[in-house]
Design an enzyme around this catalytic site. Structure first.
Site, short mmCIF file in Angstrom:
data_model
loop_
_atom_site.label_atom_id
_atom_site.label_comp_id
_atom_site.label_asym_id
_atom_site.label_seq_id
_atom_site.Cartn_x
_atom_site.Cartn_y
_atom_site.Cartn_z
N ALA A 51 -36.70 8.08 13.14
CA ALA A 51 -37.18 10.19 12.52
C ALA A 51 -38.03 10.54 13.55
CB ALA A 51 -38.21 9.53 11.60
N GLY A 104 -34.34 5.71 12.02
CA GLY A 104 -33.72 6.16 12.10
C GLY A 104 -32.22 6.82 11.77
N GLU A 124 -30.26 3.55 10.96
CA GLU A 124 -30.06 4.21 9.60
C GLU A 124 -28.89 5.14 9.16
OE1 GLU A 124 -34.72 4.36 8.99
OE2 GLU A 124 -34.39 2.83 6.93
N GLU A 127 -39.24 0.37 13.54
CA GLU A 127 -40.66 1.07 13.12
C GLU A 127 -41.39 0.31 12.67
OE1 GLU A 127 -36.93 0.96 12.06
OE2 GLU A 127 -36.76 2.72 11.22
C1 3H9 Z 1 -38.20 5.97 12.28
O1 3H9 Z 1 -37.11 6.32 12.47
C2 3H9 Z 1 -38.60 5.79 10.03
C3 3H9 Z 1 -37.90 6.08 9.16
O2 3H9 Z 1 -36.70 3.72 8.89
C4 3H9 Z 1 -37.43 6.26 8.00
C5 3H9 Z 1 -37.81 7.88 7.85
C6 3H9 Z 1 -37.89 8.01 6.75
N1 3H9 Z 1 -40.12 11.05 17.25
O3 3H9 Z 1 -40.34 6.36 25.49
P1 3H9 Z 1 -40.25 7.79 26.42
C7 3H9 Z 1 -40.94 11.61 22.64
S1 3H9 Z 1 -39.86 5.54 12.84
C8 3H9 Z 1 -40.54 11.92 18.54
O4 3H9 Z 1 -40.76 8.36 27.84
P2 3H9 Z 1 -37.61 6.15 27.19
C9 3H9 Z 1 -41.51 10.54 24.08
O5 3H9 Z 1 -42.41 11.28 22.98
C10 3H9 Z 1 -39.13 6.07 14.69
N2 3H9 Z 1 -40.89 12.03 20.06
O6 3H9 Z 1 -38.30 7.95 26.58
C11 3H9 Z 1 -41.43 11.64 25.07
O7 3H9 Z 1 -42.41 12.51 24.61
P3 3H9 Z 1 -42.95 13.06 26.41
C12 3H9 Z 1 -37.62 5.07 14.68
C13 3H9 Z 1 -40.43 11.09 20.63
O8 3H9 Z 1 -36.64 6.74 27.85
C14 3H9 Z 1 -40.03 11.80 25.06
O9 3H9 Z 1 -39.35 11.48 23.81
N3 3H9 Z 1 -37.56 4.94 15.96
C15 3H9 Z 1 -39.70 10.02 20.01
O10 3H9 Z 1 -38.41 5.66 27.98
C16 3H9 Z 1 -39.37 10.77 25.71
O11 3H9 Z 1 -39.64 9.32 24.89
C17 3H9 Z 1 -38.78 4.20 17.37
O12 3H9 Z 1 -39.42 4.09 17.35
C18 3H9 Z 1 -39.96 9.95 18.19
N4 3H9 Z 1 -39.06 8.87 17.64
O13 3H9 Z 1 -37.70 6.08 25.63
C19 3H9 Z 1 -38.02 4.75 18.59
N5 3H9 Z 1 -39.33 8.99 20.37
O14 3H9 Z 1 -41.81 13.42 27.11
C20 3H9 Z 1 -39.16 5.70 19.65
C21 3H9 Z 1 -39.49 9.62 21.67
O15 3H9 Z 1 -43.14 14.51 25.26
N6 3H9 Z 1 -39.02 5.59 20.97
N7 3H9 Z 1 -40.02 10.56 21.78
O16 3H9 Z 1 -43.58 12.23 26.65
C22 3H9 Z 1 -38.74 4.65 21.74
O17 3H9 Z 1 -38.69 4.22 21.48
C23 3H9 Z 1 -38.43 5.17 23.29
O18 3H9 Z 1 -38.55 6.57 23.06
C24 3H9 Z 1 -36.86 5.53 23.66
C25 3H9 Z 1 -36.33 6.29 24.52
C26 3H9 Z 1 -36.20 3.94 23.79
C27 3H9 Z 1 -35.94 6.55 22.45
#
Ligand code: 3H9
Length: 698
Positions: free
Chosen positions: A64, A103, A106, A126
């Site tokens: 998400a 998400g 999911e 999450e």
């Molecule tokens: C969810 O899904 C809830 C659902 O179950 C229910 C819904 C109803 N959103 O980390 P990076 C940005 S909760 C917005 O440096 P990497 C991040 O801030 C979500 N922004 O890259 C950064 O911005 P900036 C569950 C996001 O390659 C840029 O993207 N998912 C999100 O080292 C690059 O990110 C997670 O918790 C996001 N979801 O790692 C996954 N994700 O360039 C969270 C990233 O401006 N994300 N950004 O600084 C991660 O774990 C890592 O970002 C990922 C990539 C592994 C994907």
């Protein structure tokens, strides 16, 4: 016009929906709406027989859009999109690469089949944001992989490799090379087999043991202390096992909502972005040219130096460690090997990995062998004289352009830089002990440190697996300078009537892994004792002396765990701290000697007197420009000092939980009570209150 968030295309009879929301294809309103529209259109198109949903760019959907949480809902809901996919009359295949998380996974669970690239990873992380998978993940994962596996995967939030995902039925096929081609071929194969439109919701969640939930709760009790999400995830999986799918979904929605509005999740979501922001330096643009780091060198192979060398080897960077004797080198290498072998024993790496890493670590007793290193990190004894010797030498032998770093935990980096003729190349890299485990790197810019050195070191920090922050020069930098404030008040409270176990309990209950006295016993009380003696602190400091009790304890040889006694006693090898009447007697005697009448302390006072001065010091660090932003301070405290992440960090906590006014009032109150200028509120705190602002507004 900007490109649509979902691109629609076809390959013959196969419809393709490509998510196009860089950098991580987060499920923004535009992505959700685009998916709903694409599914509806292709679902109703008789020429289309199956649909492949795939991510464009480097990943499938990473979850998400975290920035949308707490904002009014807009666009199609994720539940509706997943429902539309699951109930689509056409066969839907999700094609996963990069990281299909939260998400994102999911959404893939809504598809009838899933195919992943062999390098792809999936997961429901999450929990790390203080949330639970709220779009059916808690109900669908137990149905696919069983309740026990689902519990572990969701409570750890870990990323799962494609091979494991295949073994657990999370994906149905793993392909190499061209994912889209593999997914389209798989869809055709399924069509030719007349494969059913398989819905996970129709499966049953298996639970192997009647005591699963009880046993699992017990197993996470220590680690999940203070967190909310872990416990709600368990309740969801219980529902997945006990209730029909739709009722389980209702339970998930209710428990997700509870977390979404919790302070714990707000703190953890703040922290997610803070950690990423902290890697950015305000006056060093992202495109600053960087120096190439192909080899490293470490001066000193003690606990710190050895740990730092391991970080380089882990990242595949050859590193040379220098010591003054072969014996010290042998000892250091033995510890490093032992650490790796322990990891291998626990299944964290293979013995081939151990050898590969050991082969990257070279040893020497000659500075000449460091002349080709791109970065040299000094990790020697913490006195200016020793640092002077090392940096004078490094200036003579290091190649032009080499980065010269000091691992000092508080000495003046500018002074250290002045021992060289190239202060622009000198920087602090304050690792935390044990350096191979602790994630925080408090990098320290000197007055002259050049921007390309800063940019290079921030990138290198990430490459060697650390969470970098950047601070300026002052005694103790950000972390230790704030820690000192907590230490001062903890010491005073002992003199005034509290006992170590009381202070420690309040700090432990707040969520730290241990309180200040247990920490001191662990680190060795003699360290501070020697520093106090060296500084002649009684005369030097403008603050009341803090060492009366500590000195008395050290004079008895009670240096902490290593001597079996400190502020507590220990039945070694058991390291459980046992309150000691002998310590109480020392403390009471000290109070008497100082003419202090002891009084009772409540938990609230202990909390305020230990934590509010830290916030006040944080404000001073911001004012002085030592910390760039409040969030940097938070990242340092969460990663380096065990501040509970579900309380955001000291500055976030002050802004959002306690309130700056409350802290300001308390500081004035303690100032009045004690007459001690220690309590003078930082001018920044006063200014922010007057302007109705928070630290985060700076
Ligand atoms: C969810 O899904 C809830 C659902 O179950 C229910 C819904 C109803 N959103 O980390 P990076 C940005 S909760 C917005 O440096 P990497 C991040 O801030 C979500 N922004 O890259 C950064 O911005 P900036 C569950 C996001 O390659 C840029 O993207 N998912 C999100 O080292 C690059 O990110 C997670 O918790 C996001 N979801 O790692 C996954 N994700 O360039 C969270 C990233 O401006 N994300 N950004 O600084 C991660 O774990 C890592 O970002 C990922 C990539 C592994 C994907």
């Amino acid at each position: 016009m900007s490109e649509p968030a979902i691109l629609q295309s076809t390959d013959g009879e196969i419809g393709i929906l490509t998510v196009n929301n860089p950098p991580v294809n987060a499920l923004s309103a535009a992505v959700r709406t685009g998916l709903a529209e694409g599914l509806a259109k292709m679902g109703g198109d008789p020429a289309i027989k199956a649909i492949v949903v795939i991510g464009g760019g480097r990943t499938f959907i990473a979850g998400a859009d975290i920035r949308e949480f707490g904002k009014p809902p807009s666009g199609a809901s994720l539940h509706d999109v997943i429902g539309a996919m699951e109930n689509c009359s056409k066969l839907v295949v999700a094609a996963l690469h990069g990281t299909a998380l939260g998400g994102g996974l999911e959404t893939a669970f809504g598809a009838h089949y899933r195919v992943a690239l062999s390098s792809g990873r999936v997961g429901l992380p999450e929990v790390l944001l203080g949330l639970l998978p709220g779009a059916g993940g808690t109900q669908r994962l137990p149905r696919i992989a069983g309740a026990a596996y689902a519990l572990e995967a969701m409570v750890s939030g870990r990323q799962i490799g494609a091979k494991e995902a295949l073994a657990k039925g999370i994906v149905d096929r793993v392909v190499e090379g061209d994912l889209l081609a593999g997914a389209v071929a798989y869809a055709r194969e399924l069509l030719s087999q007349k494969a059913p439109l398989r819905r996970i919701r129709d499966m049953t969640a298996k639970v192997d043991s009647p005591t699963l939930f009880e046993g699992f709760s017990k197993s996470i009790a220590r680690k999940a202390r203070g967190f909310k999400a872990q416990w709600n995830i368990i309740k969801c999986v219980e529902a997945a096992v006990a209730l029909p799918f739709d009722q389980g979904m209702a339970r998930e929605r209710e428990l997700f909502g509870e977390l979404l509005t919790s302070s714990e999740s707000a703190a953890q979501r703040f922290y997610f972005f803070a950690e990423r922001e902290a890697a950015k330096v305000l006056d060093v643009p992202a495109d600053t040219p960087q120096r190439e780091i192909r080899t490293g060198a470490i001066i000193g192979c003690g606990t710190m130096g050895g740990g730092i060398a391991m970080n380089f080897a882990n990242a595949g960077i050859p590193v040379t460690v220098l010591e003054t004797s072969q014996e010290a080198l042998d000892r250091g290498l033995k510890v490093i090997r032992g650490n790796y072998e322990n990891t291998a024993k626990r299944g964290g790496m293979t013995s081939a990995d151990v050898e590969k890493r050991m082969a990257l670590i070279r040893t020497t007793m000659s500075y000449d062998d460091l002349k080709d290193a791109d970065v040299i990190i000094e990790a020697v004894f913490e006195t200016m004289e020793v640092k002077e010797g090392v940096f004078t030498k490094l200036d003579q032998i290091a190649k032009p352009g080499a980065i010269l770093a000091t691992n000092t935990s508080g000495l003046n980096v500018d002074q250290i830089a002045s021992y060289t003729k190239r202060p622009g190349d000198v920087i602090g890299m304050h690792f935390f002990s044990p350096a191979n485990v602790m994630k925080l790197l408090e990098n320290v810019r000197g007055k002259a440190t050049s921007k390309d050195v800063i940019a290079t070191v921030m990138t290198l920090s990430k490459k060697i697996g650390k969470i970098p922050t950047l601070v300026g020069v002052c005694e103790g930098f950000v972390g230790n300078r704030m820690l000192r404030q907590r230490g001062i008040q903890s010491a005073y409270m002992l003199e005034e009537g509290a006992l170590p176990q009381q202070v420690d309990k309040v700090i432990f209950d707040f969520g730290f892994p241990m309180g200040p006295f247990q920490m001191s016993d662990l680190a060795g009380n003699d360290v501070g004792w020697r520093i106090r003696q060296g500084k002649n602190e009684k005369e030097q400091r403008n603050v009341r002396y803090t060492g009366y009790v500590a000195d008395a304890i050290c004079e008895l040889g009670r240096f902490g765990q290593k001597t079996g006694a400190g502020y507590y006693k220990y039945d070694l090898p058991d390291r459980t701290p046992i309150p000691d009447p002998a310590v109480q007697a020392i403390i009471e005697e000290t109070s008497k000697r100082l003419g202090v009448t002891r009084r009772a302390f409540g938990d609230q006072e202990i909390l305020e007197r230990t934590l509010y001065p830290m916030v006040n010091e944080g404000a001073k660090l911001l004012e002085e420009g030592i910390a760039q932003r409040a969030l940097d301070i938070d990242v340092i405290w969460v990663n380096g000092y065990g501040w509970p992440v579900y309380r955001g960090g000291p500055m976030w906590w002050a802004d959002n939980v306690v309130g700056l006014k409350t802290i300001h009032h308390a500081l004035l109150r303690y100032k009045e009570m004690s007459g001690d200028p220690f309590w003078e509120p930082a001018p920044l705190l006063k200014r922010l209150i007057a302007e109705g602002k928070k630290f985060s507004d700076l």
